[in-house]
Motif scaffolding. Sequence first.
Motif, PDB file in Angstrom:
ATOM      1  N   UNK A 205       0.793  -1.225   0.000  1.00 26.20           N
ATOM      2  CA  UNK A 205       0.000   0.000   0.000  1.00 26.20           C
ATOM      3  C   UNK A 205       0.822   1.270   0.000  1.00 26.20           C
ATOM      4  N   UNK A 206       1.966   1.258   0.674  1.00 27.03           N
ATOM      5  CA  UNK A 206       2.799   2.464   0.754  1.00 27.03           C
ATOM      6  C   UNK A 206       4.258   2.090   0.528  1.00 27.03           C
ATOM      7  N   UNK A 207       5.070   3.110   0.312  1.00 30.90           N
ATOM      8  CA  UNK A 207       6.501   2.887   0.119  1.00 30.90           C
ATOM      9  C   UNK A 207       7.124   2.263   1.368  1.00 30.90           C
ATOM     10  N   UNK A 208       6.755   2.776   2.532  1.00 34.00           N
ATOM     11  CA  UNK A 208       7.299   2.239   3.772  1.00 34.00           C
ATOM     12  C   UNK A 208       6.926   0.767   3.933  1.00 34.00           C
ATOM     13  N   UNK A 209       5.657   0.446   3.673  1.00 37.75           N
ATOM     14  CA  UNK A 209       5.213  -0.951   3.757  1.00 37.75           C
ATOM     15  C   UNK A 209       5.972  -1.812   2.751  1.00 37.75           C
ATOM     16  N   UNK A 210       6.195  -1.259   1.568  1.00 45.58           N
ATOM     17  CA  UNK A 210       6.920  -1.980   0.525  1.00 45.58           C
ATOM     18  C   UNK A 210       8.310  -2.391   1.003  1.00 45.58           C
ATOM     19  N   UNK A 211       9.033  -1.441   1.574  1.00 52.12           N
ATOM     20  CA  UNK A 211      10.417  -1.708   1.944  1.00 52.12           C
ATOM     21  C   UNK A 211      10.562  -2.451   3.266  1.00 52.12           C
ATOM     22  N   UNK A 212       9.472  -2.636   3.977  1.00 51.98           N
ATOM     23  CA  UNK A 212       9.512  -3.415   5.211  1.00 51.98           C
ATOM     24  C   UNK A 212       9.126  -4.876   4.975  1.00 51.98           C
ATOM     25  N   UNK A 213       8.673  -5.190   3.784  1.00 51.25           N
ATOM     26  CA  UNK A 213       8.293  -6.570   3.468  1.00 51.25           C
ATOM     27  C   UNK A 213       9.527  -7.452   3.353  1.00 51.25           C
TER      28      UNK A 213
END
Length: 110
Positions: free
Chosen positions: A28-36
């Motif tokens: 959903x977000x850039x932060x969520x993307x890079x925390x996956x």
Amino acid sequence: MIHYALLAAAILFGVAGQLLLKTGADAGSILEQFMRPVTILGLGAYGMAGLLYTLALRGIPVSVAFPSVSASYVLVLLVAHLWFHEPIVPAQIAGVVLIMSGITLLYWRA
């Protein structure tokens, strides 16, 4: 010979990195993307590809090694078709033929 094995491994790690990043690309977000975890693994795979490529360059001319990396485009196309059910259109087939022809000519010369 070991340098060509390192180059092949670098290509495979690069392909893995690309596919792992695609797998996690629906965040959903850039932060969520890079925390996956899958994104972190993908970036790690790219890092490993860079390391292995650098080691391969110790024994392979860059004028041979760098064009060889284009084989990754072919592998990504095939795996994306099988894994993500992405279509393969005639223009992509023509591109694969050109890429593989170029790599063949490159090694035929060497």
